[in-house]
Design a protein around this motif. Sequence first.
Motif, PDB file in Angstrom:
ATOM      1  N   ILE A 133      -3.952  -2.540  -5.700  1.00  0.00           N
ATOM      2  CA  ILE A 133      -3.621  -1.709  -4.726  1.00  0.00           C
ATOM      3  C   ILE A 133      -3.437  -0.341  -5.411  1.00  0.00           C
ATOM      4  O   ILE A 133      -3.854   0.832  -4.809  1.00  0.00           O
ATOM      5  CB  ILE A 133      -2.781  -2.396  -3.932  1.00  0.00           C
ATOM      6  CG1 ILE A 133      -3.153  -3.351  -3.014  1.00  0.00           C
ATOM      7  CG2 ILE A 133      -2.285  -1.436  -2.790  1.00  0.00           C
ATOM      8  CD1 ILE A 133      -2.361  -4.172  -2.588  1.00  0.00           C
ATOM      9  N   ILE A 163      -8.092  -0.352   2.760  1.00  0.00           N
ATOM     10  CA  ILE A 163      -7.212  -1.451   1.875  1.00  0.00           C
ATOM     11  C   ILE A 163      -6.908  -2.618   2.789  1.00  0.00           C
ATOM     12  O   ILE A 163      -7.287  -3.765   2.224  1.00  0.00           O
ATOM     13  CB  ILE A 163      -6.030  -1.135   0.928  1.00  0.00           C
ATOM     14  CG1 ILE A 163      -6.434   0.003  -0.003  1.00  0.00           C
ATOM     15  CG2 ILE A 163      -5.332  -2.253   0.494  1.00  0.00           C
ATOM     16  CD1 ILE A 163      -5.422   0.929  -0.536  1.00  0.00           C
ATOM     17  N   VAL A 203       0.828  -1.016   0.194  1.00  0.00           N
ATOM     18  CA  VAL A 203       0.050   0.158  -0.056  1.00  0.00           C
ATOM     19  C   VAL A 203       0.885   1.166   0.122  1.00  0.00           C
ATOM     20  O   VAL A 203       0.895   2.256  -0.653  1.00  0.00           O
ATOM     21  CB  VAL A 203      -1.002   0.095   1.376  1.00  0.00           C
ATOM     22  CG1 VAL A 203      -1.879   1.282   1.124  1.00  0.00           C
ATOM     23  CG2 VAL A 203      -1.719  -1.266   1.331  1.00  0.00           C
ATOM     24  N   VAL A 242      -5.438   3.281  -4.391  1.00  0.00           N
ATOM     25  CA  VAL A 242      -4.746   4.224  -3.798  1.00  0.00           C
ATOM     26  C   VAL A 242      -5.034   5.566  -4.689  1.00  0.00           C
ATOM     27  O   VAL A 242      -5.150   6.423  -4.057  1.00  0.00           O
ATOM     28  CB  VAL A 242      -3.258   3.928  -3.627  1.00  0.00           C
ATOM     29  CG1 VAL A 242      -2.182   4.930  -3.289  1.00  0.00           C
ATOM     30  CG2 VAL A 242      -3.001   2.974  -2.359  1.00  0.00           C
ATOM     31  N   GLU A 281      -5.539   3.395   3.552  1.00  0.00           N
ATOM     32  CA  GLU A 281      -4.488   2.378   4.032  1.00  0.00           C
ATOM     33  C   GLU A 281      -5.379   1.397   4.772  1.00  0.00           C
ATOM     34  O   GLU A 281      -5.350   0.278   4.737  1.00  0.00           O
ATOM     35  CB  GLU A 281      -3.454   2.658   4.793  1.00  0.00           C
ATOM     36  CG  GLU A 281      -2.320   1.647   4.870  1.00  0.00           C
ATOM     37  CD  GLU A 281      -1.584   1.604   6.294  1.00  0.00           C
ATOM     38  OE1 GLU A 281      -1.811   2.520   7.211  1.00  0.00           O
ATOM     39  OE2 GLU A 281      -0.645   0.841   6.280  1.00  0.00           O
TER      40      GLU A 281
END
Lengths: 559, 144
Positions: free
Chosen positions: A529, A542, A171, A533, A539
Amino acid sequence: MEEKSREEFREKKTAYEKSVESTLENNHEMKDAFTTLSGIPMNRLYTPDDIGEFDYCRNLGFPGDYPFTRGVQPTMYRGKHWTMRMYAGFSTAEESNRRYRYLLSQGSSGLSVAFDLPTQIGYDSDHAMAQGECGKVGVAIDSLADMEILFGDIPLDKVSTSMTINAPASVLLAMYICVGEKQGIAANKLSGTIQNDILKEYIARGTYIFPPKPSMRLITDIFAFCSRHVPKWNTISISGYHIREAGSTAVQEVAFTLSDGIAYVEAARKAGLDPNVFGRRLSFFFNSHNNFLEEVAKFRAARRLWAKIMKERFGVTDERAQMLRFHTQTAGCTLTAQQPENNIIRVTLQALAAVLGGTQSLHTNSMDEALALPTEKSVGIALKTQQIIAYESGVTDTIDPFGGSYVIETLTNEIERQASEYIRTIDEMGGMLAAIEKGYVQKQVQDASYEYQLAVEKNRITVVGVNQFQMEEEKKDLQLLRVDASVGERQIRKLREMKEHRDNILVNENLAKIRKAASDETENLMPYIIEAVRSYATEGEICGVLREVFGEYKENIIL
Amino acid sequence: MKERKIRVIVAKPGLDGHDRGAKVIARAFRDAGMEVIYTGLRQTPEQIVETAIQEDADAIGVSILSGAHEFYFARIIELLRQKKADDVLVFGGGVIPDSDVPKLQSLGVSAVFGPGTPTGDCVSWLLSAVAKKREEEQGECIPS
């Protein structure tokens, strides 16, 4: 040696031993037995006898040449100093950005980001577990919005950045790539490192999230993605540092780190990746502790042993994939709260050992770190310590100055031998994951740590200012850094505002894609990811999705 | 009657993963003949207090190196009060600046041991603190 000089050597050595005996009759030595911190016996004197039939090319080789004992580059510090990389980060992205720009203005040559614990464990600042922890041990990062501020006015094609991030490394790497995009810098121009070393989190550092299997998948996904799209990135920093901080010996540090390395190479090979390719982007991270000679030897031994492992065990032919390149940090656990100025001297010696051991980058600790995060002033002194070694001491003018020293070569051989034994034991257990599950590694480290503590308390090991040479001191002299308690509230407010302004439908779609990809082991998670993002998914969101799919690791408590 | 062994919880609150000190002190207490319950990492204050009550502990030793000490000590002590278990001694150690100690003491923390403290000092402090506490408690039980 020629026959005649060999004879002369024998005669003189015998005479010397006699003179030692007579000296000892009246003057005892200060200890009955001298050992390194790892318990390796230290002889009174080392001579050609100790290194036996010394095969220069097999044992040492030339710098930049297998087995790299003398260093990984042909010219080492004559061409370029190590990267002076100070680990820093606290409070908000704004404040950390200010500290980074200060460090760069003072001659730091790379950045090293410390994240706060919620960020390291995949929680947003508004999570219940984040209470009291926001911005404390590092900077709080919830989304790309924070990351944009963190690297504001810092051109990512001009600096290399190391990020101490493990379980959620994908991430944070994705965020870094997206910041690069916004600065107009392509991913293939980015250079830096993510720590991404989950095994030592289970062993020693504690910021794990997921169980081993999906964690290893996340790591190999990064290896695969970066070799295609971010080729200058060090995809992992296999870390002995924290194992040593947790109390291991120097030998264990080398052994457990390289065993972790073996586990990663095996996992990546199983995922179909070529060690000749991903092997070039593996990097390492070691501790530099107090016992100067042992530390110098340790770095050399680690380099030689890893080269052999890559070549002999994994059949790697690419020289760059055989090289152990490493970052070093001076040993935080040796810093004392008592007489903190003494820490400057400890750090100097430890840093010197790292340089004599051929490190590629270095963090020097600040004198006040047994008490709090360092102030700007103490960080400045720590950085200048590196500059003095680099520019004033002259030790950088020739490569591997201790090469050929009887004691250093003996210690290098001995550390390699003992570390190899540990690695064999771990292999026999079924590899590092099995050894961690059995608690073997944790127990080894804890036993060493307890032994060390007892040795200090029984004065077998001297710690100046702690168990010897103590003095009454005015404790309030040092100005300590304080992290403002309101960081958490400010961070939560920022997070709420960000969520109101983003496209929440898009975020949810992207999170759903991650969920689907996570359940399918043939998918590489990185592109999903990155997409999430980029849409400002946090964060915590995710990692939350990944927690649902992967589950969470439960600590195996060993005492 | 044989005096009950000292029961002490060694706790790691929050997200801090530095457990070297916690494990060393847990072993030192155990070697000194105490019964030690080590919580492991990532404990919430609620979990720590729950453990202390269930284990009928004399004391909770909190190890914290993340700088979040004020928050966690305050919360643990508040919860002990709420659960009427504030006879449990709370002490701790870690990276805690001296200047924070008075504040922690005012919250009700009995002792704070900084870096470099010999384990023997912690053991002897805990022995005498628990003895004193037990004496006081016995005193309260004697009908006047």
